[in-house]
Design a protein around this motif. Structure first.
Motif, mmCIF file in Angstrom:
data_model
loop_
_atom_site.group_PDB
_atom_site.id
_atom_site.type_symbol
_atom_site.label_atom_id
_atom_site.label_comp_id
_atom_site.label_asym_id
_atom_site.label_seq_id
_atom_site.Cartn_x
_atom_site.Cartn_y
_atom_site.Cartn_z
ATOM 1 N N MET A 1 3.353 3.693 10.256
ATOM 2 C CA MET A 1 2.573 2.622 9.589
ATOM 3 C C MET A 1 1.493 2.273 8.717
ATOM 4 O O MET A 1 1.495 3.711 8.377
ATOM 5 C CB MET A 1 1.615 1.645 10.863
ATOM 6 N N GLN A 2 1.625 1.713 7.908
ATOM 7 C CA GLN A 2 0.889 1.828 6.494
ATOM 8 C C GLN A 2 0.094 0.550 6.077
ATOM 9 O O GLN A 2 0.732 -1.016 6.079
ATOM 10 C CB GLN A 2 1.481 2.630 5.740
ATOM 11 N N ALA A 3 -0.935 0.573 5.267
ATOM 12 C CA ALA A 3 -1.576 -0.474 4.346
ATOM 13 C C ALA A 3 -0.327 -1.536 3.633
ATOM 14 O O ALA A 3 0.301 -0.551 2.863
ATOM 15 C CB ALA A 3 -2.271 -0.099 3.677
ATOM 16 N N SER A 4 -0.662 -2.650 3.961
ATOM 17 C CA SER A 4 0.324 -3.555 2.800
ATOM 18 C C SER A 4 0.050 -3.440 1.258
ATOM 19 O O SER A 4 -1.311 -3.102 0.711
ATOM 20 C CB SER A 4 0.138 -5.086 3.130
ATOM 21 N N ASN A 5 0.675 -3.838 0.895
ATOM 22 C CA ASN A 5 0.528 -3.798 -0.856
ATOM 23 C C ASN A 5 -0.009 -4.867 -0.914
ATOM 24 O O ASN A 5 -1.353 -4.601 -2.293
ATOM 25 C CB ASN A 5 1.794 -3.885 -2.060
ATOM 26 N N SER A 6 -0.503 -6.421 -0.498
ATOM 27 C CA SER A 6 -1.514 -6.865 -0.923
ATOM 28 C C SER A 6 -3.117 -6.377 -0.551
ATOM 29 O O SER A 6 -4.314 -6.447 -1.157
ATOM 30 C CB SER A 6 -1.517 -8.101 -0.184
ATOM 31 N N PHE A 7 -3.002 -5.726 0.186
ATOM 32 C CA PHE A 7 -4.125 -4.787 0.449
ATOM 33 C C PHE A 7 -4.831 -3.856 -0.205
ATOM 34 O O PHE A 7 -5.796 -3.858 -0.801
ATOM 35 C CB PHE A 7 -4.191 -4.388 2.292
ATOM 36 N N LYS A 8 -3.701 -3.053 -0.861
ATOM 37 C CA LYS A 8 -3.907 -2.036 -1.638
ATOM 38 C C LYS A 8 -4.529 -2.747 -3.563
ATOM 39 O O LYS A 8 -5.635 -2.533 -3.674
ATOM 40 C CB LYS A 8 -2.229 -1.775 -2.106
ATOM 41 N N ARG A 9 -3.984 -3.901 -3.457
ATOM 42 C CA ARG A 9 -4.138 -4.623 -4.546
ATOM 43 C C ARG A 9 -5.161 -5.286 -4.457
ATOM 44 O O ARG A 9 -6.534 -5.278 -6.048
ATOM 45 C CB ARG A 9 -3.028 -5.933 -5.061
#
Length: 187
Positions: A1-9
């Protein structure tokens, strides 16, 4: 499980916004003050980028306890300031999960088995329960907002919190590497 790229942006956008609002380039800040300000911005950006979780609302609520932080929080949250802060002002809230009948039935079966167990097994079980209780209390003190959660909800929030902390570290590491590359190329 990992955070999405949209969250990181979204996190990076809010972090950079926090840097602008906080004006950390000021020459009259000590290194310790700058470190605290960057950590505060990173925490607020993390919590605001991951709305709707108990730990994120708890972080914002804890930051807002100090009046001097409200400008930074308002700058990072923007239009979402009022909606997020009114949710957090509700104070402690209980978040209980409904347990299925199957789990309840299986626990009754385990209780019957435990009653017929040997004294050694009962002592071992009591020690295990004490250790579990201590670990849960420690976890409640680590996870923001964890004090108001039951065991299952606490584990759910903890897993989510860890995933997004890892994403925060990843984004901040990439940001640091980018700045170092820019400084290296400028020389």
């Amino acid at each position: 499980m990992q955070a999405s790229n949209s969250f990181k942006r979204g996190f990076l956008k809010k972090l950079l916004m926090g840097f602008q609002v906080g004006d950390f380039s000021s020459r009259n800040m000590t290194l310790l003050e700058r470190k605290r300000a960057i950590k505060l911005s990173a925490d607020i950006a993390l919590a605001s980028a991951r709305e709707g979780r108990i730990w994120s609302r708890a972080i914002i609520s804890n930051v807002l306890k100090e009046e001097k932080n409200s400008t930074l929080v308002r700058g990072i949250l923007g239009k979402g300031f009022d909606s997020l802060t009114t949710k957090t002002c509700l104070g402690s809230f209980m978040y209980k999960r409904v347990r299925s009948k199957k789990i309840v039935r299986s626990s009754k079966v385990h209780r019957i088995i435990r009653k017929s167990s040997s004294p050694q097994r009962m002592v071992a079980s009591a020690i295990a329960k004490r250790m579990e209780k201590k670990r849960i209390q420690k976890l409640k003190s680590i996870v923001p907002g964890g004090n108001s959660l039951d065991g299952l909800s606490l584990l759910d929030e903890t897993v989510d919190y860890i995933i997004y902390l890892k994403a925060q570290v990843d984004v901040m590491r990439r940001l640091t590497n980018s700045v170092q590359c820019l400084n290296h190329n400028a020389v």
